[in-house]
Design an enzyme around this catalytic site. Sequence first.
Site, mmCIF file in Angstrom:
data_model
loop_
_atom_site.group_PDB
_atom_site.id
_atom_site.type_symbol
_atom_site.label_atom_id
_atom_site.label_comp_id
_atom_site.label_asym_id
_atom_site.label_seq_id
_atom_site.Cartn_x
_atom_site.Cartn_y
_atom_site.Cartn_z
ATOM 1 N N ARG A 36 -72.642 -60.545 6.601
ATOM 2 C CA ARG A 36 -73.865 -60.620 6.557
ATOM 3 C C ARG A 36 -74.619 -61.867 5.827
ATOM 4 N NH1 ARG A 36 -75.613 -54.424 6.743
ATOM 5 N NH2 ARG A 36 -75.578 -54.100 8.949
ATOM 6 N N LYS A 194 -69.318 -38.788 17.163
ATOM 7 C CA LYS A 194 -70.222 -37.690 17.656
ATOM 8 C C LYS A 194 -71.043 -38.001 18.615
ATOM 9 C CE LYS A 194 -70.874 -35.062 13.350
ATOM 10 N NZ LYS A 194 -72.060 -34.919 12.353
ATOM 11 N N GLY A 347 -70.459 -50.822 12.737
ATOM 12 C CA GLY A 347 -69.338 -50.960 11.610
ATOM 13 C C GLY A 347 -67.929 -50.739 11.889
ATOM 14 N N GLY A 370 -77.582 -49.751 12.887
ATOM 15 C CA GLY A 370 -78.876 -48.977 13.581
ATOM 16 C C GLY A 370 -79.606 -49.612 14.292
#
Length: 391
Positions: A36, A194, A347, A370
């Site tokens: 990053r 999930k 990630g 996100g």
Amino acid sequence: MNIKRLVDLNLKDRRVFIRSDLNVPIQDGKITSPKRILASIPTIKFALQQGASVMVTSHLGRPEEGKFSSEDSLKPVVEFLKNYLDYPVKFISNWVNKPFNVTPGQLTVLENCRFNIGEKHNDEVLAKKYASLTDIFVMDAFGTAHRKEASTYGIAQYADIACAGILFVAELEALEKALFEPSRPMIAIVGGSKVSSKLIILDTLSEKVDQLIVGGGIANTFIKAMGFDIGSSMYEEDLVPAAKKIIDKLVKRSASLPVISDVVCGKKLDANESAIKKNIKDINKDDMIFDLGEDSVNEIVKCIQKAKTIIWNGPIGVFEFAQFSKGTETMTHAIASSDAFSLAGGGDTVAAIEKFNVANDISYISTAGGAFLEFAEGKKLPAIEILEKRF
Ligand code: 3PG
């Protein structure tokens, strides 16, 4: 894109405040992946080369406001920048209530903005204070574009000029290209543990893609929804109806979900667990699915070979363990060999790309987690909304 761009502005002798996403993993004071920071450097360098007095801040972790914690300090990031840049780098800890000077051609790193009281709740007084430090605000933290905080949103409201940095524009262009103007066939691969954390993206993508590929724990819920027994595999029972709806939606649109015919199982999730290949119809009560089998993966590879746009978020198996990594490895290499525009984010996805060493063969790897998901879900990200308003 109706957003002002940094590269179009005259920066000479201007005070430029950059909000980057320098939220990198740090262990024992050492940065374990500087990705990053490296992705943020073109914007910082550009502003320095143009003769601006450059300030940069970022969040790191999620510290409690008003409380300094050394593990959340940007100090290691500052050391990295000092070694990497050919410009003087200054570090200021208390930058909100104490005046400081900035100089053209010098980079001033401002300590973790999440230490500041009011940052997370986009406090108006704090945002105005930030804005008073600068002539030009540059939003470059695409990874934090889904947060409405004082340094990602409020400052953009009050600064004289608010624009997007080089990384921010590149991220936005890649996501818009893949999601809004895709060459077809367009496929999406959504893996991970999930369905609940990816339900909205699965739902949104099921209305756009020609093929939806699911993997990991998410695939288990879909396999269950297709009527197969999945033994003791991890899945979300309450989301089986949602998975069924997504399958129906795909079928109605003549889009499809590649057939899952075989899987790789174990009895427990353990690095030394033996891998057993099984037909999807032969799963025992105590079996746990940890990867897709060869035939299922071949179906996925066929879809990838035909695709012109590939959106990839999440692995399709427990690729951290060698015996359950084959599916993700084969799929990763297929994406890397494809001529399609491939967009990867998240990630675990980036970890798979690194593990199988294909970073140079993916068209665009997002720095966002996100924010990538929320954008792909179809949400308007606050940082984009305010930059468009200020355009
Ligand atoms: C990320 O790691 O996804 C970004 O840096 C955003 O971090 P946050 O979820 O703490 O806002």
